[in-house]
Write an enzyme that holds these catalytic residues in place. Structure first.
Site, PDB file in Angstrom:
ATOM      1  N   ASP A  67       0.947  -1.179   0.153  1.00 25.17           N
ATOM      2  CA  ASP A  67      -0.062  -0.202  -0.058  1.00 25.17           C
ATOM      3  C   ASP A  67       0.762   1.219  -0.003  1.00 25.17           C
ATOM      4  O   ASP A  67       2.230   1.209   0.101  1.00 25.17           O
ATOM      5  CB  ASP A  67      -0.947   0.143   1.331  1.00 25.17           C
ATOM      6  N   ASP A 136      -8.741  -3.483  14.231  1.00 23.39           N
ATOM      7  CA  ASP A 136     -10.081  -3.710  13.574  1.00 23.39           C
ATOM      8  C   ASP A 136     -10.319  -4.837  12.657  1.00 23.39           C
ATOM      9  O   ASP A 136     -11.138  -4.749  11.948  1.00 23.39           O
ATOM     10  CB  ASP A 136     -10.767  -2.230  13.070  1.00 23.39           C
ATOM     11  N   HIS A 138      -8.237  -5.107   9.907  1.00 21.11           N
ATOM     12  CA  HIS A 138      -8.014  -4.553   8.483  1.00 21.11           C
ATOM     13  C   HIS A 138      -6.744  -5.050   8.058  1.00 21.11           C
ATOM     14  O   HIS A 138      -5.690  -5.217   8.812  1.00 21.11           O
ATOM     15  CB  HIS A 138      -7.907  -3.272   8.187  1.00 21.11           C
ATOM     16  N   GLU A 143     -10.018  -1.465   5.086  1.00 22.78           N
ATOM     17  CA  GLU A 143     -10.761  -1.211   6.064  1.00 22.78           C
ATOM     18  C   GLU A 143     -11.972  -1.901   6.161  1.00 22.78           C
ATOM     19  O   GLU A 143     -12.433  -2.422   5.274  1.00 22.78           O
ATOM     20  CB  GLU A 143     -11.114   0.446   6.226  1.00 22.78           C
TER      21      GLU A 143
END
Length: 261
Positions: A67, A136, A138, A143
């Protein structure tokens, strides 16, 4: 999905570095997908030590990014290109020519996303993709509620992810970009061997949902359950909420050595 529980982060880094070394021995020009952040650093240190000792010849290996931030100036020290050059390329003695990544400063960011996805395919696909996991759930910057079929694309970061990453920007969340380019979940699942490393108690709930929960977009990492050869390496703290932890330990202890990671 194989789950391997190790004593600590250093042991996890060494185990995964050994898997990378074995891959490079089989395929010297392997394409390695790398992640950034603090979690994979033990992997890169262990692999660099093997290269420095002459135990691994990584001279033909290729490196690709998972990324990138959108909008950071070229050469910004916290752009992921800069981070990968600093933490992976240079320690392994590779040149920038061995490295590929998306252009987060492109005028047409969507076109840059599509070009990167195509470039990965034209390079023969990613042989081994390293992954971290967010609190979370990801992976990459996919996300919660990301499409499980998504390709490389632009994503807007959640406030929690920006808070988590502020430590790399002098603890100033205002410096953390709102947007990123990330390999999509579908792109990640195209890799031949995704390996996720998670360490620390803060990742325990995300790990449990990834490994033992249902496949659901609310926990993007759970999509790894769909891959025929995905590996999750966790330290004892990150494994603390796994209901089947004892089974995972027994399974790995009984694994034939010839199977590798």
């Amino acid at each position: 999905m194989e789950v391997v529980i190790v004593p600590d982060a250093a042991a996890g880094g060494e185990l995964i570095a050994e898997a990378i070394a074995a891959l490079i021995a089989r395929k010297p020009d392997a394409l390695l997908g790398v992640a950034t952040g603090s979690t994979p650093l033990p992997i890169y240190r262990a692999l660099a030590a093997k290269v420095a000792a002459g135990a691994v010849d990584a001279s033909r290996a290729r490196i690709c990014q998972l990324d990138e931030y959108v909008g950071l100036p070229a050469g910004h020290p916290e752009s992921y290109r800069s981070v990968v050059l600093r933490e992976v390329i240079e320690p392994l003695g590779l040149s920038e020519a061995s490295f590929m990544g998306p252009d987060g400063s492109a005028e047409d960011v969507q076109a840059a996303c599509e070009a990167y996805d195509l470039a990965l395919a034209e390079a023969g696909g990613v042989d081994l993709q390293l992954l971290g996991i967010g609190t979370d759930g990801h992976i990459g910057f996919n996300e919660p509620c990301s499409s499980l079929a998504s390709r490389t694309r632009i994503k807007t970061l959640t406030q929690q992810t920006r808070v988590d990453n502020a430590r790399f920007f002098d603890d100033d969340i205002e410096q953390v970009p709102h947007h990123v380019i990330t390999q999509g979940i579908g792109t990640i699942l195209d890799s031949r061997h995704p390996i996720l490393l998670a360490t620390g108690e803060g990742k325990a709930e995300a790990v449990a949902q990834t490994v033992e929960g249902p496949v659901a977009s609310i926990v993007p990492a759970s999509a790894l359950q769909l891959h025929p050869h995905a590996t999750v390496v966790v330290d004892e703290a990150a494994a603390s909420k796994l209901k089947l932890a004892d089974y995972f330990r027994a399974t790995y202890a009984a694994k034939p050595g010839w199977q590798g990671l």
